[in-house]
Design an enzyme around this catalytic site. Sequence first.
Site, short mmCIF file in Angstrom:
data_model
loop_
_atom_site.label_atom_id
_atom_site.label_comp_id
_atom_site.label_asym_id
_atom_site.label_seq_id
_atom_site.Cartn_x
_atom_site.Cartn_y
_atom_site.Cartn_z
N PHE A 87 0.94 -1.10 -0.02
CA PHE A 87 0.17 0.02 0.03
C PHE A 87 0.88 1.26 0.05
CE2 PHE A 87 -3.25 -2.69 2.43
CZ PHE A 87 -3.78 -3.11 1.34
N CYS A 142 3.40 2.02 -2.64
CA CYS A 142 4.38 2.58 -4.00
C CYS A 142 3.93 3.96 -4.48
CB CYS A 142 4.00 1.45 -4.96
SG CYS A 142 4.89 1.99 -6.69
N THR A 145 8.79 3.88 -0.31
CA THR A 145 9.65 5.17 -0.76
C THR A 145 8.62 6.25 -0.48
OG1 THR A 145 8.91 4.66 -2.97
CG2 THR A 145 11.09 3.65 -2.20
N CYS A 175 43.06 20.03 17.68
CA CYS A 175 42.47 20.95 16.80
C CYS A 175 43.42 20.98 15.63
CB CYS A 175 42.49 22.35 17.47
SG CYS A 175 41.93 23.75 16.29
N CYS A 195 29.73 28.70 13.80
CA CYS A 195 28.86 29.26 15.12
C CYS A 195 28.76 30.84 14.77
CB CYS A 195 29.82 29.18 16.34
SG CYS A 195 29.05 29.79 17.93
N CYS A 218 24.30 24.00 21.32
CA CYS A 218 23.74 23.37 20.42
C CYS A 218 24.12 22.17 19.55
CB CYS A 218 23.14 24.71 19.39
SG CYS A 218 24.71 25.09 18.07
N CYS A 232 32.92 19.79 13.05
CA CYS A 232 34.51 19.75 13.53
C CYS A 232 34.99 18.42 12.81
CB CYS A 232 34.80 19.47 15.00
SG CYS A 232 36.33 19.16 15.22
#
Lengths: 440, 441
Positions: free
Chosen positions: A132, A134, A200, A341, A351, A378, A385
């Site tokens: 049910f 596609c 899909t 770093c 940021c 956040c 990074c």
Amino acid sequence: MSNLKINFAGIKSPNPFWLASAPPTNSGYQVMKAFDMGWGGAVWKTMGVPVVNVSSRYGAIDYRDSRMVGFNNIELITDRPLKDNLKEIEAVKRRFPDNPIIGSLMVESREEWHQIVRDVENAGVDGLELNFGCPHGMCERGMGSAVGQEPKLLELITSWVKEVARTPVIVKLTPNITDITDAARAANQGGADAISLINTIQSLMGVDIDRMVPYPVVDGKSTNGGYCGPAIKPIALNMVRNCAQLGAEKLPISGIGGIENWRDAVEYLLLGAETVQVCTAVMHYGFGIIRELLSGLDDYLKNKNIHDVSEIVGKAVANTTTWENLNLNYQVVAAIDNSKCIQCQLCYTACEDGAHQAIGLTENNRIPYIIEENCVGCNLCAIVCPVEDCISMVRKDQGQTPETWKDRLSAGNVPTSFNDPLAGGLGHHIPDPEDGIKKN
Amino acid sequence: MGDFNQPESKEDFLNNFQEVKPLMNSTEALYESARCLFCYDAPCITACPTEIDIPLFIRQINTNNITGASNTIYRSNWLGNICGQVCPTEVLCEGACVYNHQNVKPIEIGRLQSYATAQAIKSGQKLKKDAKKLNQSVAVVGAGPAGLSAACELSNIGYDVTILEARSMPSGLALHGVAPYKITNEQVLAEVEYLKQQFGFTIEYNHPIANSRDMAYLDDQFQAIFLGIGLGATRSLKLPGENLHGNWGAVEFIETLKISQHQLKVPQRVVVLGGGNTAMDAASECARMGAKQVILAYRKGLDQMGAYRFEYEMAKNAGVQSLWFVNPLEILGSERVEAVKFKKTRLENDKLAILDEEYTVPCDMVIRATGQSKQVNVFSLVEGIQYESDGGMSQGKLPFQTTNPKYFVAGDAFNGGLEVVNAVAEAKKAAVSIHQYLQDL
């Protein structure tokens, strides 16, 4: 080896890895080969009404140097004669009696449904999957997602199938719907034994900017297709957990969408799926990926000291809640490990331009520093990074009693205007707009 | 490595001098460009003397906007293709790539740059901006990297530019002085031809500025003159025996090799005197020409050598041996070079002390890679050019302007001998000064 056996709504499978109903399960040859390599089960390419397929059927999106992070197709259900499919199902079952074959079906009338259910069950399938979902071609003829998008219709057709089915019935859901749980509930109402999701997502894969026509191109024209592959996993995971949180109305779930490696599979299992179905990854790399899926899952269970794969099913469901239940007193800030770093300053610019201007630069030193009072925690810097474990989010709150929005709402402790001291944005550092203009 | 046979044909020659930085194909360019992090205030840009916006052109390559990528490159560096191949990227852009901090292979910026610009050259992509033609003419002396860069920039602004070149071919050291495994003559000439087509400047070959009459002609015909005349011949060490057959200056040797290729026969045993990059090139080239023993002889030790370490490694890999702490005393032989006599040296408190112990190395050829002389003759033809007490040229009001305001100088002739990319960068700035000078007239 851990116990990877799964009993999915009464369908016994040697492991949770099934092939989804799609081109890789188009023939007995392919399914036989897959079982021989270790796949647990296979959902046969959808059988049903006669169709004709077009030439030029797939499109893909690449990301930088990665091929096929997203994929779509405009292929219809099987275009092979039903009797050939049934003959081959019988042959595979004779050779691999312990590997479940699920017959995926799509027809229109009640009589047709009854007939095809009997036909495929007589061929020896271990279960049925009702397509049910596609979202291209077939839906224009009132089938596939046209059914999945109408819960009432979905329920009705499911009940037709249940009138004659002797094997478990799985309803395959379409994500092309506002709330997938409506469809999941309707399947339950119709008497389904399980659900599988997602089918899909309706999509246009991109546009050929020279010929000015979307992909895939069929003689200068294109149409919407069904989107799948690694890029859709987050959407599918959310829908799986929505269906896993249906309480009394919950049905066993077979998870589908972007599963390529054992990690993806474990994530689906943790969010409530009991089996997973794979298609795009096989279309990209072949059946051989089962080696990595099986060993990865086994190693994961061993490392966690878990003996039976069914023990991890749904383990992350309880930790998935609504926003209003999140602890507002939880506070993290970013911390840069200067020794790791590499001085790319991606965290700085992300940021600076994309978040809260909480990272600073010093002259003569390319290693950025965190301005803790501006940092809202956040995660953006840690996400961009390129070095593993260079930026970590460190807990800064004092472990106060958790307080959620829901708690505050019930205590009458919520801001009523933007100037209310309880409002979130107050006191956040915001630079002067004029400072945004480049100074020479 | 290190086992080269004497090249008998052009094919042998190219085999022995296979390019260190071969042209990328589109797949490799896609994969390599995808690795670029698009750093903020990217250190690769800062490290580039021409300040190419490297992250931008790499991203343009990754999105298959090759036209944009080569425009980005050429906007900053008119010899973008040549520089992509001959620049010591290991110590410039690629040396500054942040991946080095992570022990990850830096982005192959030089090869990506050549990839993009090679396509511009091949397709004849439009480069010159639509500028109003200014009715002033500028002469550029020397068609080397500095001269070409100045000519492009001036033509782009709108000036009528004529390059006067002493040799019969363009590109100066880029053609005559860069080792063949860095770039082929064909590649150098292709970019120069492209630039000529794009900017429309003329090059008058076999036109040296040798005397005051030549200079008077320039002064009379042109409103400004750019001197991109590079350096002169290899300096003499004033050693006894420097006149024997088999003595070469490094620059002259490399030039002959570049032009004659396999037709040049290098004998079995070679001694190269010097510790700079030119010495490494000359030694490496001798080994690749089939010499069985190439000895690099330097007055000090490995750590004191001026050459980049990767250049030394490349020479070593080609089979070159090193002799440290030896000071050449005399070149021995009757008609031909037969040996070099050295005195051993050592460092005493960072100062070179020459010891009494002697040391003789038999050989058939000696190459002096001990620096080039300045082009004092040409400068002496210009009226009013003044020098500082340290020998450096006094600057006029504008950058790269001499004390004769009509004359400008950049490149090796100005900086005493640096990389191609330095010459390109300086000459572009000199062209801006010329424009300002002519606007203010």
